[in-house]
Design an enzyme around this catalytic site. Structure first.
Site, short mmCIF file in Angstrom:
data_model
loop_
_atom_site.label_atom_id
_atom_site.label_comp_id
_atom_site.label_asym_id
_atom_site.label_seq_id
_atom_site.Cartn_x
_atom_site.Cartn_y
_atom_site.Cartn_z
CB VAL A 1 -1.14 -0.02 1.13
CG1 VAL A 1 -1.96 1.28 1.09
CG2 VAL A 1 -1.75 -1.19 1.34
NE ARG B 1 10.25 -3.32 9.18
CZ ARG B 1 9.53 -4.42 9.47
NH1 ARG B 1 9.84 -5.36 10.20
NH2 ARG B 1 8.22 -4.29 9.10
CB SER C 1 -8.06 -3.68 8.28
OG SER C 1 -8.80 -5.01 8.09
CB SER C 2 -13.03 -4.60 5.84
OG SER C 2 -12.34 -5.58 5.32
CB CYS C 3 -10.81 -7.50 9.94
SG CYS C 3 -9.22 -6.84 10.76
CE1 TYR D 1 -3.51 -5.64 10.76
CE2 TYR D 1 -5.66 -5.89 10.15
CZ TYR D 1 -4.46 -5.48 9.75
OH TYR D 1 -4.23 -4.54 8.70
CE LYS E 1 -3.92 -1.88 10.64
NZ LYS E 1 -3.10 -0.85 10.14
CG ASN F 1 -10.26 -8.96 2.24
OD1 ASN F 1 -10.68 -8.03 3.07
ND2 ASN F 1 -9.99 -10.09 2.45
CG HIS G 1 -4.22 -10.83 2.70
ND1 HIS G 1 -3.04 -10.17 2.87
CD2 HIS G 1 -5.08 -10.64 3.71
CE1 HIS G 1 -3.50 -9.37 3.95
NE2 HIS G 1 -4.28 -9.91 4.77
CD1 TRP H 1 -5.70 -23.49 2.34
CD2 TRP H 1 -5.32 -21.30 3.40
NE1 TRP H 1 -4.19 -23.18 2.40
CE2 TRP H 1 -4.10 -21.87 2.93
CE3 TRP H 1 -5.33 -20.24 4.14
CZ2 TRP H 1 -2.79 -21.37 3.16
CZ3 TRP H 1 -4.29 -19.69 4.27
CH2 TRP H 1 -2.88 -20.00 3.95
NE ARG I 1 -12.92 -12.64 3.81
CZ ARG I 1 -13.48 -13.51 4.43
NH1 ARG I 1 -14.97 -13.15 4.20
NH2 ARG I 1 -13.20 -14.16 5.40
#
Ligand code: GFB
Length: 319
Positions: free
Chosen positions: A16, A37, A108-110, A137, A141, A166, A180, A203, A210
């Site tokens: 992103v 980093r 995030s949408s979560c 997570y 957020k 996502n 992902h 999986w 989604r």
């Protein structure tokens, strides 16, 4: 806000952050500040304090985060909650201390409850129980949104938040286990095509739905939201409900996604299901009404985006 503002993009090497840097450059922003980093550890408060004291930053895009797919979230919950909380607290607090007026925090949408009414509107936040596989997570957020709102209310800052659905696209993590679903399946379908395997196993049950947004669209939405004047942003949000959903407004089952990825990759075998792996949230479709009323719509369709992502995967195997 001016095109000459000094803009710090935190996380510019990630999928992103790198897309935001590309979009800012494309739109004529000339003064973009980045740190790798090894140059700046966002988890260390003293490093953040020194950075902001020295750099005279005008705007911050908070695209730095510890991210991963459903299994990574499930397997490393401590890393996900600790790193994200520390990064958010350090960046937001030290930016405020140094007088940074405007920031964009990416969530995030979560953050929404596992069984939130669909499509999920911004006011679903904190109305129910979160999805277990990514609760740590999501809590981090949610804390990021609340940090921004709290500094705005107490100190009059202009710290905004966007909640992407996502995401996928160039620069994604193509690890087979930690990634992902889109990058994971691009790899698996590609390898199955190369080896002539008769079946690709995905999986879960394939039934969850989604919504997927190509990362360049996300970057464009971020720059759009940051460029809104303060009055417009405030008129379209609320002091304690200040985040804006970013998505396409359309979703697809994981089974149909897998079929489409198979077509994009050129794989003609069967699709199987490993139901010992988790499905996660049954559905998380964003209500994008707030964003549409602010004048931004997604442009890159799923099949077009998947074709571009597959090209990126192929070049990543050569890098
Ligand atoms: O992309 P994904 O890991 O994110 O999984 P979540 C989406 C769905 O795809 C789940 C299924 O139902 C998975 O079981 N799936 C099928 C696969 N095959 C695969 C595969 O090979 N790899 C992966 N990863 N999934 C994450 C959260 O949840 O979404 C994060 O854990 C974050 O917190 C992110 O919010 C956007 O949508 O389930």
């Amino acid at each position: 806000m001016s095109k000459n503002d000094r803009i710090f993009v935190a996380g510019h090497r990630g999928m992103v952050g790198s897309a935001i840097v590309r979009k800012l450059q494309e739109q004529g922003y000339t003064n973009i500040v980045t740190r790798s980093r090894s140059e700046l550890d966002l988890v260390q408060q003293s490093e953040m304090k020194r950075f902001f004291a020295e750099e005279s930053i005008d705007q911050v895009y908070m695209a730095a985060a510890k991210v991963g797919g459903i299994l990574a979230n499930n397997d490393y919950p401590a890393d996900f909650i600790y790193e994200n909380l520390m990064i958010e607290a350090n960046v937001i607090h030290e930016a405020w201390r140094a007088g940074v007026k405007r920031m964009l925090f990416l969530g995030s949408s979560c953050i929404y409850p596992r069984l939130a009414p669909q499509p999920m509107a911004e006011n679903s936040l904190l109305t129910g129980v979160l999805e277990a596989t990514n609760e740590p997570y999501a809590i981090a957020k949610i804390a990021g949104i609340k940090l921004c709102e709290s500094y705005n209310r107490q100190y009059g800052t202009d710290y905004r938040s966007v909640m992407p659905t996502n995401l996928y696209g160039p620069g994604d993590n193509y690890d087979a286990q930690k990634s992902h679903v889109i990058p994971g399946l691009l790899r698996r379908f590609h390898e199955a095509k190369e080896s002539g395997a008769p079946e690709v196993v995905i999986w879960g049950t394939g039934k969850p739905m989604r919504e997927f947004l190509y990362v360049d669209d996300m970057a464009e939405a971020c720059v759009h939201v940051m460029a809104l004047d303060a009055e417009t942003y405030q008129k379209n949000t609320q002091p304690m409900l200040s985040h804006i959903n970013v998505g396409t407004g359309e979703d697809i089952t994981i089974r149909d996604l897998a079929t489409t990825i198979g077509e994009v990759v050129g794989y003609s075998g069967r699709i199987g299901f490993d139901t010992s792996k988790p499905d996660g949230t049954p559905r998380k479709l964003m209500d994008v009404g707030r964003l549409h009323s602010l004048g931004w719509y997604a442009r890159i369709g799923l099949r077009e985006g998947l074709a571009k992502a597959y090209q990126d995967f192929l070049s990543s195997t050569r890098r």
